[in-house]
Design an enzyme around this catalytic site. Sequence first.
Site, PDB file in Angstrom:
ATOM      1  CB  ALA A  20       3.879  -1.259 -50.362  1.00  0.00           C
ATOM      2  NE  ARG A  27      19.810   2.402 -39.285  1.00  0.00           N
ATOM      3  CZ  ARG A  27      19.682   3.256 -39.779  1.00  0.00           C
ATOM      4  NH1 ARG A  27      19.163   3.720 -40.945  1.00  0.00           N
ATOM      5  NH2 ARG A  27      20.345   4.555 -39.298  1.00  0.00           N
ATOM      6  CG  ASN A  85      15.033  10.177 -41.382  1.00  0.00           C
ATOM      7  OD1 ASN A  85      15.346   9.996 -42.523  1.00  0.00           O
ATOM      8  ND2 ASN A  85      15.645   9.697 -40.516  1.00  0.00           N
ATOM      9  N   GLY A  91       1.272   2.271   8.544  1.00  0.00           N
ATOM     10  CA  GLY A  91       2.172   1.387   8.809  1.00  0.00           C
ATOM     11  C   GLY A  91       2.069  -0.053   8.575  1.00  0.00           C
ATOM     12  NE  ARG A 113      12.552   4.524   2.035  1.00  0.00           N
ATOM     13  CZ  ARG A 113      12.447   3.784   2.803  1.00  0.00           C
ATOM     14  NH1 ARG A 113      13.472   3.417   3.641  1.00  0.00           N
ATOM     15  NH2 ARG A 113      11.423   2.980   3.036  1.00  0.00           N
ATOM     16  CB  ALA A 139      -1.046  -0.046   1.344  1.00  0.00           C
ATOM     17  NE  ARG A 145      -3.065  10.857 -56.969  1.00  0.00           N
ATOM     18  CZ  ARG A 145      -3.784  10.058 -56.245  1.00  0.00           C
ATOM     19  NH1 ARG A 145      -3.112   9.124 -55.231  1.00  0.00           N
ATOM     20  NH2 ARG A 145      -5.021   9.566 -56.424  1.00  0.00           N
ATOM     21  CD  GLN A 196      -2.218   0.310   5.339  1.00  0.00           C
ATOM     22  OE1 GLN A 196      -1.367  -0.241   4.253  1.00  0.00           O
ATOM     23  NE2 GLN A 196      -1.563   0.541   6.451  1.00  0.00           N
ATOM     24  CE  LYS A 230       8.528   0.499  -1.428  1.00  0.00           C
ATOM     25  NZ  LYS A 230       9.385   0.797  -0.164  1.00  0.00           N
TER      26      LYS A 230
HETATM   27  C1  UD1 Z   1      10.432  -2.524   6.441  1.00  0.00           C
HETATM   28  C2  UD1 Z   1      10.614  -2.911   8.007  1.00  0.00           C
HETATM   29  C3  UD1 Z   1      12.034  -3.192   8.201  1.00  0.00           C
HETATM   30  C4  UD1 Z   1      12.795  -4.356   7.212  1.00  0.00           C
HETATM   31  C5  UD1 Z   1      12.230  -3.950   5.714  1.00  0.00           C
HETATM   32  C6  UD1 Z   1      12.596  -4.907   4.935  1.00  0.00           C
HETATM   33  C7  UD1 Z   1       8.687  -2.069   9.350  1.00  0.00           C
HETATM   34  C8  UD1 Z   1       8.678  -1.009  10.309  1.00  0.00           C
HETATM   35  N1  UD1 Z   1      10.197  -2.150   8.857  1.00  0.00           N
HETATM   36  O1  UD1 Z   1      11.029  -1.486   6.468  1.00  0.00           O
HETATM   37  O2  UD1 Z   1      12.266  -3.873   9.446  1.00  0.00           O
HETATM   38  O3  UD1 Z   1      14.162  -4.485   7.436  1.00  0.00           O
HETATM   39  O4  UD1 Z   1      10.993  -3.686   5.561  1.00  0.00           O
HETATM   40  O5  UD1 Z   1      12.689  -4.451   3.283  1.00  0.00           O
HETATM   41  O6  UD1 Z   1       8.157  -2.734   9.090  1.00  0.00           O
HETATM   42  N2  UD1 Z   1       3.353  -0.788   3.420  1.00  0.00           N
HETATM   43  C9  UD1 Z   1       1.866  -1.017   3.629  1.00  0.00           C
HETATM   44  N3  UD1 Z   1       1.322  -0.194   4.159  1.00  0.00           N
HETATM   45  C10 UD1 Z   1       1.998   0.855   5.006  1.00  0.00           C
HETATM   46  C11 UD1 Z   1       3.288   0.894   5.022  1.00  0.00           C
HETATM   47  C12 UD1 Z   1       4.059  -0.094   4.126  1.00  0.00           C
HETATM   48  O7  UD1 Z   1       1.121  -1.698   2.999  1.00  0.00           O
HETATM   49  O8  UD1 Z   1       1.285   1.549   5.805  1.00  0.00           O
HETATM   50  C13 UD1 Z   1       3.987  -1.714   2.583  1.00  0.00           C
HETATM   51  C14 UD1 Z   1       4.973  -1.151   1.433  1.00  0.00           C
HETATM   52  O9  UD1 Z   1       4.345  -0.696   0.329  1.00  0.00           O
HETATM   53  C15 UD1 Z   1       6.127  -1.997   1.111  1.00  0.00           C
HETATM   54  C16 UD1 Z   1       6.274  -2.730   2.567  1.00  0.00           C
HETATM   55  O10 UD1 Z   1       5.065  -2.596   3.258  1.00  0.00           O
HETATM   56  O11 UD1 Z   1       5.748  -2.951   0.289  1.00  0.00           O
HETATM   57  C17 UD1 Z   1       7.379  -2.322   3.441  1.00  0.00           C
HETATM   58  O12 UD1 Z   1       7.300  -0.839   3.684  1.00  0.00           O
HETATM   59  P1  UD1 Z   1       8.703   0.028   3.503  1.00  0.00           P
HETATM   60  O13 UD1 Z   1       8.060   1.526   3.723  1.00  0.00           O
HETATM   61  O14 UD1 Z   1       9.399  -0.462   2.499  1.00  0.00           O
HETATM   62  O15 UD1 Z   1       9.141  -0.549   4.759  1.00  0.00           O
HETATM   63  P2  UD1 Z   1      10.898  -0.339   5.151  1.00  0.00           P
HETATM   64  O16 UD1 Z   1      11.275   0.950   5.368  1.00  0.00           O
HETATM   65  O17 UD1 Z   1      11.441  -1.011   4.037  1.00  0.00           O
HETATM   66 MG    MG Z   2      11.092  -1.388   2.060  1.00  0.00          MG
END
Ligand code: UD1
Ligand code: MG
Length: 462
Positions: A368, A321, A374, A87, A24, A19, A428, A82, A31
């Site tokens: 054809a 090409r 160009n 989180g 980053r 979600a 033409r 979600q 992502k």
């Molecule tokens: C997370 C872990 C970290 C681990 C790392 C591995 C937590 C707090 N941290 O960090 O310990 O080492 O993954 O890659 O879990 N997502 C949701 N809903 C949310 C937040 C995130 O679905 O509310 C999903 C994101 O889309 C992603 C995954 O959860 O696919 C992980 O989230 P991300 O933000 O990448 O966590 P990291 O900082 O990588």
């Molecule tokens: Mg991650």
Amino acid sequence: MDNALAMSNHDAAVLILAAGKGTRLKSSLAKVLHHAGGRPLIDHVVRACLPLHPKRIIAVVGHQAEQVSATVEPLGAETVLQQPQNGTGHALLVSKRAIGNAKYVIVLPGDAPLIRTETLRTLLQKHKTANAAATILTAVLADPSGYGRILRKSGDTVAAIIEESQLTPDQRELNEINSSIYCFTAAKLWPALAHVKPNNKHREIYLTDAISVLNSSGETVLAEIAPDPRETLGCNTRADLAAVDRTFREWKRDQLMRDGVTIQLPETVLVDPDGTRCTIRTGSVLRDATLGDGVLVEPHCVIDSSRLESEVILGPFARLRPESHLLKGARVGNFVEIKKSTIGEGSKAPHLSYIGDAKVGSKSNIGAGTITCNYDGFAKHPTTIGNRVFVGSDTVLVAPVKLGDGAYIAAGSVITENVPPDALGIARGRQSTKPNWAAKKRRELSANSTHHPKKKPHKKRR
Ligand code: UD1
Ligand code: MG
């Protein structure tokens, strides 16, 4: 495969966390939809879970939920929304209903695409055998930065996962990381999660905090080290995406070489995971070419640094090409040369053409002998052809020039000006037809021949 391995896991639900936005990456695309190894990240994750035959595979979606759902649903996953994304722990809480009465919950992040089915199978097996509350897939990395770290208690058991931002100076030495791939026993997970508070600067409910809660209440938390640490790599940055893509390509080449394919300078060869049902017929040379599924390359084609999407048909005797891109179902036929151009979905250039620096939309037909001019002797100029354009045979398109959607170009035209959508472009000389002209001419010619009799024939030799 023995029976135990082939067994399904109807007591387990798989939950893929997908979600998040992926701040980053600095991208407008969610992502998990970014590509590595020829597919969206989440696509790889779902495919790794399918052979487990779990009770259900659920993807938690939020950011660009529609597009993410459209990617995972055809693979057989369900989705849970979600909104907002509070989180990784919160992602589990909103999925509680969908998980239902599954005894085990396998959690995976949607951004770690290198995970292998066998590793998940082993994780689940160890978890069940040990009767643990949680089993975490971990890896020992030379550079653990960016990951949560595993704080071990003794032997196999874990006390806590510490997120990078919360590491004490001593804990920075820890190099065993949390992959975010876990197996939980549902009955232990829910009460533990209920105790997790958003005690971090993002005010999020971290799934990682459930680990220390479980440990404090005397439950067993295990760590299982991944057989290949690369299986745990997450993609938080563009550099992570490139590193993961490199690994996919390397694994694919290794597989092909094990299967008996000779690859010269393997590190320079890039093969997608599975371009299936492609046919490349004799005498064709492909250099740095990417082929989608079901592509047919007829004999004697030359392809250089170009991309052919699924169901394209090329040749015989076609030349692509560099920087040519043929979209789905496009057809490029005999004696056609294409350079630095895009041919849209279902468009056709079946015979005898030169198309350079051009963009052709979808469902257009290039007759054809069509030539894009160009180059004016000094610089290259673009040609833009819209959707559903019909270009009559033997047309010369003097670039820069644009043909609007649905335009029609009369055969034999030299087009020097833009043609608006749905218009006819004709350029033409007009035909003039002179009735009876030929018959008259013949009569004249034969009349002349009676007034001027033929030379006497040579005397016959005696
Ligand atoms: C997370 C872990 C970290 C681990 C790392 C591995 C937590 C707090 N941290 O960090 O310990 O080492 O993954 O890659 O879990 N997502 C949701 N809903 C949310 C937040 C995130 O679905 O509310 C999903 C994101 O889309 C992603 C995954 O959860 O696919 C992980 O989230 P991300 O933000 O990448 O966590 P990291 O900082 O990588
Ligand atoms: Mg991650």
